[in-house]
Design a protein around this motif. Structure first.
Motif, PDB file in Angstrom:
ATOM      1  N   VAL A 134       0.514  -0.940   0.141  1.00 51.58           N
ATOM      2  CA  VAL A 134      -0.135  -0.003   0.161  1.00 51.58           C
ATOM      3  C   VAL A 134       1.186   0.868   0.072  1.00 51.58           C
ATOM      4  O   VAL A 134       1.744   1.022   0.842  1.00 51.58           O
ATOM      5  N   ASN A 135       0.233   2.163  -0.617  1.00 51.37           N
ATOM      6  CA  ASN A 135       0.745   3.946  -0.340  1.00 51.37           C
ATOM      7  C   ASN A 135       0.045   4.504   0.077  1.00 51.37           C
ATOM      8  O   ASN A 135      -1.462   4.540  -0.477  1.00 51.37           O
ATOM      9  N   SER A 136      -0.192   5.706   0.196  1.00 55.24           N
ATOM     10  CA  SER A 136      -0.509   6.685   0.807  1.00 55.24           C
ATOM     11  C   SER A 136       0.385   8.184   0.741  1.00 55.24           C
ATOM     12  O   SER A 136       1.508   7.698   1.090  1.00 55.24           O
ATOM     13  N   TYR A 137      -0.812   9.015   0.504  1.00 57.56           N
ATOM     14  CA  TYR A 137       0.169  10.384   0.814  1.00 57.56           C
ATOM     15  C   TYR A 137      -0.553  11.830   1.133  1.00 57.56           C
ATOM     16  O   TYR A 137      -2.135  11.905   0.423  1.00 57.56           O
ATOM     17  N   ILE A 138      -0.638  12.301   1.796  1.00 59.34           N
ATOM     18  CA  ILE A 138      -1.860  13.272   2.566  1.00 59.34           C
ATOM     19  C   ILE A 138      -0.858  15.054   2.737  1.00 59.34           C
ATOM     20  O   ILE A 138       0.151  14.815   2.972  1.00 59.34           O
ATOM     21  N   SER A 139      -1.683  15.669   2.241  1.00 57.68           N
ATOM     22  CA  SER A 139      -0.531  17.034   2.559  1.00 57.68           C
ATOM     23  C   SER A 139      -1.564  17.737   2.586  1.00 57.68           C
ATOM     24  O   SER A 139      -3.071  18.170   2.108  1.00 57.68           O
ATOM     25  N   GLY A 140      -1.021  19.564   2.938  1.00 59.84           N
ATOM     26  CA  GLY A 140      -3.160  20.429   3.906  1.00 59.84           C
ATOM     27  C   GLY A 140      -1.894  22.058   3.800  1.00 59.84           C
ATOM     28  O   GLY A 140      -0.691  21.291   3.966  1.00 59.84           O
ATOM     29  N   ASP A 141      -2.231  22.968   3.741  1.00 60.73           N
ATOM     30  CA  ASP A 141      -1.884  23.535   3.980  1.00 60.73           C
ATOM     31  C   ASP A 141      -2.910  24.667   4.994  1.00 60.73           C
ATOM     32  O   ASP A 141      -4.227  24.783   4.768  1.00 60.73           O
ATOM     33  N   ILE A 142      -2.182  25.682   6.011  1.00 63.85           N
ATOM     34  CA  ILE A 142      -2.840  26.319   6.946  1.00 63.85           C
ATOM     35  C   ILE A 142      -2.344  27.515   6.825  1.00 63.85           C
ATOM     36  O   ILE A 142      -1.001  27.469   7.177  1.00 63.85           O
ATOM     37  N   ASN A 143      -2.543  29.019   5.990  1.00 57.22           N
ATOM     38  CA  ASN A 143      -2.055  29.452   5.308  1.00 57.22           C
ATOM     39  C   ASN A 143      -0.888  29.097   5.169  1.00 57.22           C
ATOM     40  O   ASN A 143      -0.109  28.563   4.307  1.00 57.22           O
ATOM     41  N   ASN A 144       0.716  29.974   6.204  1.00 56.19           N
ATOM     42  CA  ASN A 144       1.524  29.652   5.790  1.00 56.19           C
ATOM     43  C   ASN A 144       2.254  28.163   5.859  1.00 56.19           C
ATOM     44  O   ASN A 144       3.746  28.397   5.265  1.00 56.19           O
ATOM     45  N   LEU A 145       1.879  28.357   6.695  1.00 55.71           N
ATOM     46  CA  LEU A 145       2.485  26.542   6.842  1.00 55.71           C
ATOM     47  C   LEU A 145       1.565  25.291   5.975  1.00 55.71           C
ATOM     48  O   LEU A 145       0.398  25.186   5.848  1.00 55.71           O
ATOM     49  N   LYS A 146       2.424  24.111   5.431  1.00 55.86           N
ATOM     50  CA  LYS A 146       2.177  23.219   4.628  1.00 55.86           C
ATOM     51  C   LYS A 146       2.646  22.262   5.375  1.00 55.86           C
ATOM     52  O   LYS A 146       3.967  21.536   5.535  1.00 55.86           O
ATOM     53  N   LEU A 147       1.840  21.017   5.806  1.00 57.30           N
ATOM     54  CA  LEU A 147       2.812  19.692   5.791  1.00 57.30           C
ATOM     55  C   LEU A 147       2.183  18.511   5.068  1.00 57.30           C
ATOM     56  O   LEU A 147       0.988  18.327   4.241  1.00 57.30           O
TER      57      LEU A 147
END
Length: 782
Positions: A644-657
């Motif tokens: 299995v592979n998984s990738y998740i990303s998100g951003d809050i204002n100037n912060l990217k995770l």
């Protein structure tokens, strides 16, 4: 596309005509156009952007060009009035293109707003370590322009799903990744080392690539930057790293009319150090303890020149010439303690060995291309011929000092070898693409490959300080000829919420090896023929605009390599003897993947489940005879893997995770002489990036990697932390960066390897803690 129309009052026209008659007859037909460029988000001026006006009916005919000043203002002079195409480009911004109508006189376009590349509309954009990521079913595309640092290998290793192991090998879903450049084999030894990041437009990552890419597994396709459409430009860059690394590169583009010239130069110097410790038991014979240190000194120069001539709006010719000299100095020190196979482990002798390998390579690649566009849109033909000439000269010097309990038996044995390899590779490639109203796409083509190589090796030996003796039994004289033809076709279409694709690829050819046998003083020829058919199917269903499922199936046949088939013994290294197996069968692989993709306003989720079944997999088979390890190759059946592979990303204002995880379980039930029948591969990556301002950002990447047999006999298990800072100046023309990789110096490898004949405990450590400082400078509109 918008149309701008500028008309003047009769009084203004009269005044302008009077002034023209007073000052210049030549200016009577000129139009003067001015405007100002602003950032759409910050409303700040965009300085040093390049502005060009082209003929509306021929976008290769440049009529006028200029660049904006520090306040974003620009001024253009046109020799005529009418309809034109306006182009505006600047580093970090999308290309602006618009159709304009200009009458004679002085015209103001007022403010023109440019969009940053991270705000492209109607595309799925996420980020991983400041990389713009475009996600589509079965593939991800990355723009590395904003990545901190310029180490291409590190940038690629940080991509979602990509794993970099202890030995520097790149894999995806537990399978080795094939690296292409512009969709083709580059002829480079290591494209990740030889291509600077500043030369890359984007990187395409495909776990299940279309058949046109000629691969039986995952593909990374490095797309090089096209020449800037307007004006000329220069790129400069350099960095230094601790310990022992330095890079320098420069390049640019000169344009005059329909002719473009783009030279480039790249220099890389590095020293890598490693340490290896092992303890091996040859059952029934002896115990061997080994301490080994290794230092590799690499130097590479890559110089090239690319030209392009636009004949008309339908035909384009281009040529590329690259010369790459490189050198490697590899020094190994081995200290071995050999004991008898008994409870007391009686000392038999020591072997203090040193090996020095000095290798020089020269590689010349020439590439001629013709691109033909047809009057009906969506039809393109590409034809190219590539010629690659490579030469390698290698000198190897080896000493082994044997020390015995009875000092009268002590002996020093030395050997040296001079090896030369010459190869010539010719490739003819034709590809035709036909789009049907943007709903269907047909890609078809063929590739012809012809490769010749010659390898010669002369060997000498001596004992203690005696004269050198020609060791004719170790000499080598081998000629190899490879001939292959590929034919492929791929059809994809879209209907309602479904996308589907079907691809077929046929490959056939022959491989001929002619090798001199010293003992018989004659040449023996070994010839193999191969043919196979590969298929690929893909079906995607779109629930919503940015949410879909995709299923892909691939069936591939891959013949063994000439190295694996070669039945002639290669004993040039007395401690590692290799012999191929001419009875090897083609490897057949079945691969299936189910993928889910969901892109929200601030988050992206990508997950996949995959399985792989391999028939007649080729693996190395080792056994020992005294101090010598002998390697051959065998076919095994039943190798299967799921993961299995998984990738998740998100951003809050100037912060990217972003987070990335992969897990693969591989079963090998019929593998002979194996200590375990299964193994695990998994890794975790997490990236945190904070953008302090438009010109300054910081990112932290944490990676955990593990590869082990299920009984933990062979372990590659470590975590790394990388930190990078980036600051830009002069409207992002000058970029400075600092990075620290593997801060805590934790990368190592340990484990046990066991067969029916020997067991080996081993530990490896290499230099991975690297601190880098660098800068790049780009200027256009020259």
């Amino acid at each position: 596309m918008n149309t701008y129309t500028f008309k003047n009052s009769p009084l203004a026209i009269a005044v302008l005509l009077f002034a023209i008659q007073l000052f210049s007859y030549d200016a009577m037909s000129q139009s003067i156009v001015n405007g100002r460029l602003l950032d759409v988000d910050s409303n700040e001026p965009v300085a040093f952007a390049t502005i060009g006006v082209f003929d509306e009916n021929d976008d290769t005919r440049l009529l006028s060009s200029a660049y904006s000043d520090v306040d974003g203002n620009f001024l253009l002079k046109l020799p005529e009035s009418g309809f034109f195409t306006l182009f505006i480009q600047s580093v970090g911004y999308d290309l602006f293109r618009n159709r304009i109508q200009i009458d004679e006189g002085q015209i103001s376009l007022k403010e023109i707003y440019l969009k940053s590349q991270s705000t492209i509309l109607d595309e799925v954009i996420v980020e991983a370590e400041a990389l713009d990521v475009q996600v589509t079913p079965g593939a991800m595309s990355f723009n590395p322009e904003n990545a901190s640092g310029d180490d291409t290998e590190q940038i690629i290793s940080n991509l979602p799903g990509i794993d970099l192991d202890f030995d520097g090998n790149i894999s995806l879903q537990g399978t080795e990744v094939k690296i292409l450049v512009n969709g083709e084999d580059s002829g480079m030894d290591n494209p990740m080392q030889e291509i600077p990041k500043e030369s890359i437009a984007r990187i395409e990552m495909m776990s299940n690539p279309p058949v046109e890419f000629a691969s039986s597994g995952p593909v990374l396709n490095i797309i090089l930057k096209e020449d800037a459409k307007i004006g000329s430009n220069i790129r400069l860059g350099m960095n230094v790293s601790s310990p022992y690394r330095a890079k320098l590169y420069t390049g640019g583009t000169y344009r005059k009319g329909k002719f473009t010239l783009s030279p480039s130069f790249y220099f890389n110097k590095s020293i890598e150090k490693s340490q290896f410790d092992s303890y091996r038991t040859n059952f029934g014979e002896r115990y061997i303890k080994q301490d080994k240190t290794q230092q590799i000194d690499n130097k590479t120069i890559n110089s090239g020149i690319r030209t392009k001539l636009t004949l008309d709006k339908y035909n384009e010719l281009s040529a590329f010439l690259r010369y790459t000299p490189s050198s490697v100095l590899n020094e190994n020190d081995n200290y071995n303690i050999i004991s008898d196979y008994n409870e007391e482990r009686t000392w038999l002798y020591d072997n203090d060995g040193n090996t020095m390998l000095d290798r020089d390579k020269r590689n010349v690649v020439s590439d001629l291309r013709w691109k033909r566009k047809f009057k009906k849109k969506g039809r393109v033909l590409n034809v190219n011929y590539k010629w690659n000439i490579a030469t390698m000269d290698q000198h190897q010097y080896q000493t082994n000092n044997y020390t015995y309990p009875d000092s009268s038996k002590d002996i020093l044995r030395s050997s040296q070898q001079d090896r030369r390899i010459r190869s010539s590779h010719h490739t003819i490639n034709a590809k035709y693409k036909h789009s049907f109203e943007n709903k269907m796409l047909l890609t078809m083509g063929g590739i012809f490959n012809y490769k010749l190589s010659e390898e010669k090796a002369l060997n000498q030996k001596r004992t203690n300080d005696r004269e050198w003796i020609h060791n004719i039994s170790k000499d080598q004289d081998t000629d190899t000829k490879y001939l292959a033809t590929d034919l492929f076709a791929d059809f994809s279409a879209r209907k309602d919420k479904f996308d589907y694709s079907v691809g077929l690829r046929y490959k056939g050819g022959e491989n001929v090896i002619c090798q001199w046998i010293p003992e018989e003083d004659l040449f023996n020829e070994f010839k193999t023929s191969f043919s196979n058919m590969n298929t690929r199917l893909m079906l995607a269903y779109k629930f919503k605009k940015k949410r879909n499922f995709a299923f892909t199936f691939r069936n591939t046949f891959r013949p063994p390599s000439s190295r694996q088939l070669n039945p002639f013994i290669d004993d040039s290294n007395p401690l590692n003897v290799r012999k191929g197996n001419p009875d090897l069968k083609n490897t057949q692989t079945y691969f299936a993947e189910l993928e889910y993709l969901n892109v929200g306003e601030h988050t992206t989720l990508k997950a996949s489940l995959y399985g792989r079944k391999v028939i007649n997999s080729v693996i190395s088979n080792q056994w020992v005879a005294g101090d010598t390890t002998i390697t051959s190759y065998i076919n095994v059946d039943g190798l299967a893997a799921v993961g299995v592979n998984s990738y998740i990303s998100g951003d809050i204002n100037n912060l990217k995770l972003s987070g990335d995880a992969s897990f693969t379980y591989e079963n090998m039930p019929n593998r002979e002489s194996a200590f375990s029948n299964s193994q695990l591969f998994y890794f975790l990556k997490a990236n945190i990036q904070y953008k302090f301002s438009k010109s300054f950002r910081c990112s932290v990447l944490v990676r955990y990697h593990s590869a082990k047999l299920t009984n933990n006999s062979d372990i590659e298990d470590y975590a790394t932390i990388n930190v990078s800072l980036q600051k830009t100046f002069m409207n992002r023309k000058l970029k400075t960066y600092a990075s620290a990789n593997d801060i805590f110096d934790m990368v190592n490898k340990r484990g046990i390897t066991q067969t029916d004949l020997f067991a080996k405990e081993h530990y490896s450590k290499r230099q991975t803690r690297i601190f880098t400082l660098g800068l790049t400078y780009y200027i256009n509109g020259i």
